[in-house]
Design an enzyme around this catalytic site. Structure first.
Site, PDB file in Angstrom:
ATOM      1  N   HIS A  83       2.097  -0.126 -13.471  1.00  0.00           N
ATOM      2  CA  HIS A  83       0.945   0.564 -12.886  1.00  0.00           C
ATOM      3  C   HIS A  83       1.330   2.004 -12.590  1.00  0.00           C
ATOM      4  CE1 HIS A  83      -2.774   1.048 -10.665  1.00  0.00           C
ATOM      5  NE2 HIS A  83      -2.088   1.586  -9.671  1.00  0.00           N
TER       6      HIS A  83
ATOM      7  N   ASN B  41       3.470  -6.360 -14.374  1.00  0.00           N
ATOM      8  CA  ASN B  41       2.534  -5.305 -14.775  1.00  0.00           C
ATOM      9  C   ASN B  41       3.169  -3.952 -14.484  1.00  0.00           C
ATOM     10  OD1 ASN B  41      -0.085  -4.090 -15.460  1.00  0.00           O
ATOM     11  ND2 ASN B  41      -0.260  -3.665 -13.276  1.00  0.00           N
TER      12      ASN B  41
ATOM     13  N   SER C 244       5.043   2.058 -11.043  1.00  0.00           N
ATOM     14  CA  SER C 244       5.637   0.863 -10.450  1.00  0.00           C
ATOM     15  C   SER C 244       5.517  -0.316 -11.404  1.00  0.00           C
ATOM     16  CB  SER C 244       4.918   0.495  -9.141  1.00  0.00           C
ATOM     17  OG  SER C 244       4.906   1.561  -8.220  1.00  0.00           O
TER      18      SER C 244
ATOM     19  N   ASP D 161      -3.135  -5.263  -8.242  1.00  0.00           N
ATOM     20  CA  ASP D 161      -1.976  -4.367  -8.084  1.00  0.00           C
ATOM     21  C   ASP D 161      -1.261  -4.617  -6.766  1.00  0.00           C
ATOM     22  OD1 ASP D 161      -2.584  -3.149 -10.527  1.00  0.00           O
ATOM     23  OD2 ASP D 161      -3.933  -1.714  -9.567  1.00  0.00           O
TER      24      ASP D 161
END
Length: 221
Positions: free
Chosen positions: A112, A110, A139, A148
């Site tokens: 973020h 992912n 990130s 996260d």
């Protein structure tokens, strides 16, 4: 030469990070094949981008399912059917069910918009400004059941300017996101980057002691 890594991308909105991945692929910098692009919104611009690029695209409506877990089970059933080896969350604005995600842990990443572990969740630019941070960033991390909270692979950093507001900070950071995400996916596609359960990543067989940093368009320790 090994075959290109098959990747699937999930996005909820405009798809600018998907567009960056497609551009990197087209430029020869990203040895991947796009297996699918999916969204929780049928009107997401990301789906239009995918279809224009010849990428199979689908949307699932969360309201059509009795629970989040039911939605996620169907989502991952669709993803399994694509044969993708890597799932990229590129602005996918949903929290994934931990049980449904479990078979994909270690092959889901992912992006973020914060310097994790700072500012998990939403409104990261606003929170960085409210805190008076001198530096902000993005990130890329491996996705786990913790929001996260998976191992951070790499980061891009920008200075916060005195005249920044949420919009200007977000726009300047987005340009760095568009460099960061393809660079990380390239390392995975090249077989250089691997997940270390439960809380780490390895580059070229060596555990990362800290996230890689994007400098001059390239990732370095």
């Amino acid at each position: 030469m090994p075959p290109p890594l098959r990747i699937a991308v999930l996005a909820s909105g405009r798809g600018s990070n998907l567009k960056a991945l497609i551009a990197a692929r087209d430029a020869g910098a990203l040895p991947v094949e796009f297996a699918a692009a999916g969204s929780d919104r049928a009107d997401a611009d990301a789906l239009r981008l995918a279809r224009d690029a010849g990428i199979p695209a689908f949307a699932l409506d969360p309201k059509a399912y009795a629970s989040r877990r039911d939605f996620d089970r169907e989502l991952f059933r669709r993803l399994d059917a694509t044969g993708a080896g890597l799932l990229v969350l590129a602005g996918f604005m949903r929290v994934l069910d931990g049980e449904a995600l479990k078979p994909w842990v270690g092959r889901t990443i992912n992006i973020h918009p914060s310097l994790l572990p700072k500012y998990r969740g939403l409104h990261t630019h606003r929170r960085a400004l409210a805190a008076g941070d001198a530096e902000h960033g993005a990130s890329v991390h491996y996705v786990t059941a913790e929001l996260d909270g998976g191992p951070v692979i790499a980061q891009a950093r920008i200075a916060v300017r005195p005249d920044d507001d949420e919009h200007s900070l977000a726009q300047r950071l987005l340009a760095e996101e568009h460099r960061l995400l393809p660079a990380v996916v390239a390392l995975i596609a090249q077989g250089r980057l691997a997940y270390l359960a439960p809380d780490g990543a390895a580059l070229d067989g060596r555990r990362l002691a800290a996230p890689l940093q994007l400098r001059d368009g390239a990732l370095a320790p």
